[in-house]
Design a protein around this motif. Structure first.
Motif, PDB file in Angstrom:
ATOM      1  N   TRP A 136      39.133  36.042  36.612  1.00  0.00           N
ATOM      2  CA  TRP A 136      39.359  36.049  38.062  1.00  0.00           C
ATOM      3  C   TRP A 136      40.215  34.903  38.562  1.00  0.00           C
ATOM      4  O   TRP A 136      40.979  35.048  39.509  1.00  0.00           O
ATOM      5  CB  TRP A 136      38.039  36.126  38.821  1.00  0.00           C
ATOM      6  CG  TRP A 136      37.101  34.961  38.603  1.00  0.00           C
ATOM      7  CD1 TRP A 136      36.115  34.889  37.675  1.00  0.00           C
ATOM      8  CD2 TRP A 136      37.073  33.713  39.305  1.00  0.00           C
ATOM      9  NE1 TRP A 136      35.478  33.680  37.737  1.00  0.00           N
ATOM     10  CE2 TRP A 136      36.038  32.934  38.741  1.00  0.00           C
ATOM     11  CE3 TRP A 136      37.808  33.167  40.345  1.00  0.00           C
ATOM     12  CZ2 TRP A 136      35.738  31.655  39.170  1.00  0.00           C
ATOM     13  CZ3 TRP A 136      37.503  31.881  40.782  1.00  0.00           C
ATOM     14  CH2 TRP A 136      36.480  31.154  40.204  1.00  0.00           C
TER      15      TRP A 136
ATOM     16  N   LEU B 184      43.792  35.772  38.444  1.00  0.00           N
ATOM     17  CA  LEU B 184      44.223  37.030  39.067  1.00  0.00           C
ATOM     18  C   LEU B 184      45.427  36.827  39.975  1.00  0.00           C
ATOM     19  O   LEU B 184      46.293  37.692  40.083  1.00  0.00           O
ATOM     20  CB  LEU B 184      43.070  37.657  39.865  1.00  0.00           C
ATOM     21  CG  LEU B 184      42.049  38.455  39.046  1.00  0.00           C
ATOM     22  CD1 LEU B 184      40.973  39.002  39.954  1.00  0.00           C
ATOM     23  CD2 LEU B 184      42.715  39.589  38.299  1.00  0.00           C
TER      24      LEU B 184
ATOM     25  N   SER C  16      45.378  37.426  44.488  1.00  0.00           N
ATOM     26  CA  SER C  16      44.266  37.755  43.595  1.00  0.00           C
ATOM     27  C   SER C  16      43.883  39.219  43.738  1.00  0.00           C
ATOM     28  O   SER C  16      43.610  39.902  42.759  1.00  0.00           O
ATOM     29  CB  SER C  16      43.054  36.873  43.896  1.00  0.00           C
ATOM     30  OG  SER C  16      43.352  35.547  43.567  1.00  0.00           O
TER      31      SER C  16
ATOM     32  N   THR D 102      44.155  42.703  40.876  1.00  0.00           N
ATOM     33  CA  THR D 102      43.110  43.612  40.414  1.00  0.00           C
ATOM     34  C   THR D 102      43.692  45.001  40.145  1.00  0.00           C
ATOM     35  O   THR D 102      44.780  45.319  40.610  1.00  0.00           O
ATOM     36  CB  THR D 102      42.006  43.749  41.476  1.00  0.00           C
ATOM     37  OG1 THR D 102      42.576  44.326  42.647  1.00  0.00           O
ATOM     38  CG2 THR D 102      41.393  42.404  41.804  1.00  0.00           C
TER      39      THR D 102
END
Lengths: 208, 531
Positions: free
Chosen positions: B338, B341, B402, B406
């Motif tokens: 994460w 990201l 970010s 995804t």
């Protein structure tokens, strides 16, 4: 410190002459820097892996019977990390082919790693294209990129077509004017293909 | 003639004063030595928060002892509250130590080899007392540390604490941010499951983009130990994770904290005149002494954090473990960790060299030298509207990027695969594997008829399947339908087939895509079980 400052403020060049000791200290210092730089370089070569024949990174030989028929789905060669594709008239004339990238019928060994971020793309029979599971880059059977985020066509390995005596009849050449690997028409008399997984030709960049 | 002479003064003391008196004096002496200067009554006075005597005996351990010589003897009351530090630097240090301790313990059951690493994880989860708890703690601590270090940087920017004379402290902090990110990233690979292998593969591919081509390819080979991650790459990442990065981190931390103490904690921006730095000039009545105020409070923080994390790891958090790494299959929808990201999101904007290498390098370079070119004298919020707006904009940009990183943004794979992946994702267990095993009734169920499913759990599964199947219909395909077939396969084992069927509009031919999964009554799919 303050004295030096005062002298320089007074405008006099207060720098004392180079003494033997100072000179030698510069010399030792320089030799130490050179030594450390050399060691760092040696460490890089130490850490750089080497490849042996037969494993991925070396030459992989496969009999010509393993080449898929023209315009059929690609054949996967996991050990060599490539897809072997046989472009027929249909694939060479694919209307989705980006402009300016003419394909000719023949065989290509496509490196099976997506040129975007290193995921393994796979063949999707429904769309008749390769798709990357990570970021959705898409490629035609010939390796041409048709959808991003990848910015170039797939990389190919150099293939040599060899006859029964081991003579090289033909091999993959970079296409004139670009770095794209061309497809290799299999000459008559070929018994085996030698795929050099250490010699990669980078796909041409594509703005589609 | 004696070969050596031994003299035990304590025995003389006993002779002179008697055992009880001499024993008490000896105990006092030992306590004073251990605390580097505090005798038992000093220690009790400290714990009771009595007023110290003069001279203040509580300053001696700072002068005499190794550990406390690193800590200041007092803080300014203005930096003693939650604001302006929010304790973020302290928290980052706490997590660094926390990660070292849990990490060293986990090393007992870890072998950095593709043949052993994943089995080590299963062993930790199933066979080692508190093994899974320690793994959860280590993973949770790592994620918390990334967050805390990033917030610490943001706070330092917002309060203008990077400004003169603290420029170099900021620069070492940027190095520590990098160490933290790469520590977390290198640790990601070690469990050697599908999640770790492919997340790290994506992250490491950025290295390959480094221009010129030969440099990128060489760096890529050196980092991975080969064209793809394998035994050599795992060992390299392990050594980075347990030796090189902690070593760099420890040194950078030493420099960082030395500078923090040397310049003093910067006061809140409004509390001093513009251009002045009075952090080291603390009036007598504004001093909060390290002992007892700060030390007892830090002790409490440590206890509270340990409790919180232990509770979280025990009841709420499980470090994920997917199936064993397979270098020949990339799971659908794999992403980087994460905290990378935003980088993935930037990569979707365009060229890998520009967005994956040049832009991040320039940004990090700018951050590193920020205090040397942003030399506005005022730390006050009102004088720094541009800087603070930029900071807010950067936070927003990172959030947006970010999200763009995804799979929900800009990744379009075949709709039929997406539909199956809603129930049966390839990067985490997902709704079907986590569904109540007993609730999966045998039979064949059509997704569009979810309303007539035998129970609520299956109705929910079929409904979400149906919604995604609808998207298969496009200009080339119609009449898409999803089918879920559940069969009794063996004792405690069910076979579930997810099938998407459609009609091709071009020639009216049928099309089909299906995927099969076997679900065991007792499998722990969120703990590395099944496939």
């Amino acid at each position: 410190m303050t004295e030096a400052l005062a002298e320089s403020q007074a405008g006099s060049p207060a720098s004392p002459p180079l003494s033997r000791r100072e000179f030698l200290n510069y010399l030792w210092g320089t030799s130490l820097v050179i030594y450390l730089a050399g060691s760092a370089g040696a460490l890089l070569f130490f850490a750089l892996p080497r490849f042996e024949e037969g494993e991925f990174g070396g030459v992989i030989t496969l009999p010509v019977e393993q080449v898929p028929p023209p315009d059929s789905p690609p054949a996967e060669f996991a050990a060599g990390r490539f897809w072997l594709v046989n472009l027929g008239q249909q694939a060479a004339a694919d209307p989705r082919q980006p402009e300016g990238l003419a394909e000719t019928p023949g065989v290509k060994a496509l490196y099976k790693v997506c040129v975007h971020l290193g995921c393994l793309y796979r063949w999707e029979p429904t769309g008749e294209r390769f798709e990357c599971p990570c970021h959705g880059s898409k490629y035609l059977l010939a390796g041409a990129k048709i959808d991003g985020p990848a910015t170039r066509n797939l990389d190919v390995f150099v293939i040599e077509a060899v006859d029964a005596e081991g003579n090289v009849l033909a091999q993959t050449e970079p296409t004139e004017g670009s770095r794209q690997g061309s497809s290799l028409p299999i000459p008559p008399g070929t018994v085996a293909l030698r795929v050099n997984t250490g010699a990669k030709i980078q796909g041409a960049s594509s703005s589609v | 003639m004696a070969i050596f002479r031994m003299h035990i003064p304590f025995l003389d003391e006993v002779k002179a004063k008697g055992l009880r008196q001499a024993g008490r004096a000896k105990a006092d002496d030992i306590v004073t030595r251990v605390t580097a200067g505090l005798n038992p009554s000093d220690v009790r006075g400290l714990l009771r928060d009595d007023a110290p005597g003069r001279p203040n005996p509580r300053l001696t351990p700072h002068a005499e002892g190794f550990w406390l010589h690193m800590r200041p003897t007092y803080y300014h009351t203005l930096v003693d509250g939650l604001y302006p530090t929010f304790r973020l630097g302290w928290l980052a240090t706490f997590f660094f130590v926390f990660e070292i301790i849990t990490g060293v313990i986990l090393m007992v059951y870890y072998t950095p080899s593709p043949n052993a690493a994943f089995e080590n994880m299963l062993n930790l989860l199933g066979n080692v007392f508190l093994g899974s708890t320690l793994r959860d703690l280590h993973k949770l601590g790592a994620e918390a540390m990334v967050l805390v270090v990033a917030l610490h940087m943001l706070r330092t920017f917002v309060t203008g604490s990077y400004k003169k004379p603290r420029q170099f402290t900021w620069a070492t902090g940027i190095i520590l941010l990098g160490v933290t990110l790469f520590l977390s990233f290198s640790g990601y690979l070690l469990p050697w499951d599908q999640l770790s292998l492919w997340a790290v593969t994506i992250g490491a591919s950025m290295v390959e983009a480094f221009p010129p081509e030969v440099v990128g390819q060489t760096m890529n080979l050196i980092v991975r130990g080969g064209p793809e991650f394998n035994a050599d790459g795992l060992l390299r990442f392990y050594l980075l994770h347990v030796v090189l990065l902690p070593f760099i981190g420890l040194i950078a931390f030493g420099v960082h904290y030395y500078k923090v103490i040397h310049h003093g904690h910067s006061l809140p921006p409004g509390s001093e005149k513009v251009g002045e730095d009075t952090a080291k000039r603390v009036p007598m009545d504004s001093r909060v002494y390290f002992m007892p105020k700060i030390i007892t409070r830090e002790l409490f923080y440590i206890v509270a954090l340990m409790f919180l994390f232990l509770a979280a790891a025990t009841f709420f958090y499980e470090a994920p473990l997917e199936v064993k790494a397979d270098s020949l299959i990339t799971p659908l929808h794999t992403t980087a960790p994460w905290y990378f990201l935003w980088l993935q999101g930037m990569l979707k904007l365009g060229d890998k060299v520009i967005w994956g290498v040049i832009v991040p390098t320039v940004l990090i370079g700018l951050l590193l030298v920020l205090p040397y070119f942003e030399v506005g004298p005022s730390r006050r919020y009102g004088d720094r509207r541009l800087g603070l707006s930029l900071a807010a904009l950067s936070v927003a940009a990172i959030a947006v990027l970010s999200f763009m990183g995804t799979p929900w943004y800009g990744v379009s794979t075949s709709a039929e695969q997406e539909a199956v992946a809603t129930l049966l994702p390839q990067t985490h267990p997902g709704p079907l594997r986590e569904a109540e095993w007993e609730a999966l009734q045998l039979g064949s169920f059509t997704a569009s008829e979810y309303a007539s499913a035998p129970n609520a759990e299956m109705a929910a599964l079929l409904e979400s399947f149906h919604e995604e199947v609808e998207r298969v219909n496009d200009e080339a395909r119609s009449e898409a339908e999803g089918v879920m077939v559940i069969e009794d396969w063996q004792t405690d084992l069910k076979k579930v087939t997810l099938r998407v069927i459609w009609t091709n509009l071009v020639d009216g031919s049928p099309g089909e895509y299906s995927q099969v999964v076997f679900l065991h009554r007792q499998a722990a799919y969120d703990r590395g079980g099944g496939s």
